[in-house]
Design a protein around this motif. Structure first.
Motif, PDB file in Angstrom:
ATOM      1  N   ALA A   1       0.833  -1.200   0.000  1.00  0.00           N
ATOM      2  CA  ALA A   1       0.000   0.000   0.000  1.00  0.00           C
ATOM      3  C   ALA A   1       0.869   1.253   0.000  1.00  0.00           C
ATOM      4  CB  ALA A   1      -0.919  -0.011   1.221  1.00  0.00           C
ATOM      5  N   GLU A   2       1.894   1.265   0.844  1.00  0.00           N
ATOM      6  CA  GLU A   2       2.790   2.419   0.918  1.00  0.00           C
ATOM      7  C   GLU A   2       3.438   2.701  -0.437  1.00  0.00           C
ATOM      8  OE1 GLU A   2       7.012   3.726   3.052  1.00  0.00           O
ATOM      9  OE2 GLU A   2       5.958   1.915   3.737  1.00  0.00           O
ATOM     10  N   THR A   3       3.907   1.658  -1.091  1.00  0.00           N
ATOM     11  CA  THR A   3       4.555   1.819  -2.395  1.00  0.00           C
ATOM     12  C   THR A   3       3.602   2.452  -3.410  1.00  0.00           C
ATOM     13  OG1 THR A   3       6.008  -0.082  -2.012  1.00  0.00           O
ATOM     14  CG2 THR A   3       5.663   0.590  -4.296  1.00  0.00           C
ATOM     15  N   LEU A   4       2.351   1.992  -3.393  1.00  0.00           N
ATOM     16  CA  LEU A   4       1.382   2.523  -4.357  1.00  0.00           C
ATOM     17  C   LEU A   4       0.950   3.944  -4.001  1.00  0.00           C
ATOM     18  CD1 LEU A   4      -0.844  -0.587  -5.142  1.00  0.00           C
ATOM     19  CD2 LEU A   4       1.057   0.357  -6.460  1.00  0.00           C
ATOM     20  N   TYR A   5       0.803   4.246  -2.714  1.00  0.00           N
ATOM     21  CA  TYR A   5       0.475   5.629  -2.335  1.00  0.00           C
ATOM     22  C   TYR A   5       1.567   6.581  -2.835  1.00  0.00           C
ATOM     23  CZ  TYR A   5      -3.109   3.902   0.940  1.00  0.00           C
ATOM     24  OH  TYR A   5      -4.210   3.312   1.509  1.00  0.00           O
ATOM     25  N   LYS A   6       2.810   6.170  -2.680  1.00  0.00           N
ATOM     26  CA  LYS A   6       3.928   7.016  -3.128  1.00  0.00           C
ATOM     27  C   LYS A   6       3.927   7.147  -4.650  1.00  0.00           C
ATOM     28  CE  LYS A   6       6.990   6.265   0.825  1.00  0.00           C
ATOM     29  NZ  LYS A   6       8.241   5.621   1.334  1.00  0.00           N
TER      30      LYS A   6
END
Length: 256
Positions: A24-29
């Protein structure tokens, strides 16, 4: 066909909900690299990194969300809660009050603000804001559990028990409510009822060793000595490693 930032954001939220926080963090970034003014993405990124144990990084991300949308009560509430859990109570108070000013019937913000006052030892103010939270939503399970826990710590067992029972009317198998209610019943001398609640809590759950030991002692307090001793014996059988090891490594108690 290449996914749009909005589509990627939806997938990121799905990962987040499922507990796949790093994905999720990777995609938010990735979304923010294309749409750096998307406040929701900054907010969700903050929540994802907080859940991964990086509170100060979460603070910076949620602050960016607030800079982009200062009137979002949810952003202020969640930033306040991050600050509270990080022990930064003054900052937490400021943002929680801001959240309440933006949404008067803000159950979560009232409850979180109560926890700030509880952490400061100001029980009267904690009770006041918990009361406001329950006025907004009398069936909010988290608030009821928090209030019950506070009363339990204060030794106000009847009031605590009322909260835990209210939770069990909404969710009969709530483990925290069952455990809290059993503790309060035991303190009030109602050993049989307390034992019944712990029995419900621990049924079919062999890993709940500590609670099963408590059940055994409650049963003994209720003068059912045969059953109480049998329960204690069963608990020892659950942990055969207690009796293993050489004499030097066996735990003998702090006073021995």
């Amino acid at each position: 066909m290449q996914a749009t930032p909005d589509q990627i954001f939806i997938v990121a939220q799905k990962y987040h909900k499922e507990g796949n926080l790093r994905q999720a963090e990777t995609l938010y970034k990735a979304v923010l690299s294309v749409k750096p003014l998307l406040a929701d993405a900054w907010h969700m990124l903050g929540l994802s990194v907080f859940a991964q144990g990086r509170p100060m990084e979460a603070v910076e991300n949620i602050k960016k969300a607030i800079e982009l949308d200062r009137h979002n009560h949810e952003y202020h509430n969640n930033l306040g809660e991050v600050y509270r859990r990080a022990g930064m109570l003054e900052e937490a108070e400021n943002h929680l009050k801001a959240s309440i000013s933006l949404k008067a019937d803000n159950t979560d913000a009232y409850s979180n603000l109560a926890l700030v006052y509880k952490a400061r030892g100001d029980i009267d103010m904690a009770k006041l804001f918990f009361s406001k939270a329950l006025q907004c939503d009398p069936k909010n399970i988290n608030t009821l559990l928090n209030v019950g826990s506070m009363y339990q710590v204060q030794g106000e067992y009847s009031d605590a028990l009322e909260c835990f029972i209210a939770v069990m009317t909404l969710n009969p198998d709530n483990e925290l409510a069952l455990k809290g209610a059993a503790y309060c019943m035991g303190k009030k001398g109602e050993y049989n009822t307390a034992a019944g609640m712990l029995s419900r809590l621990t049924a079919g759950k062999p890993d709940m060793f500590r609670d099963k030991v408590d059940l055994a002692f409650l049963t003994l307090r209720n003068k059912d000595f045969r059953k109480g001793l049998q329960l204690l014996e069963n608990r020892l059988k659950d942990l055969p490693e207690i009796m293993e090891g050489d004499e030097k490594t066996l735990w003998r108690g702090t006073s021995l």
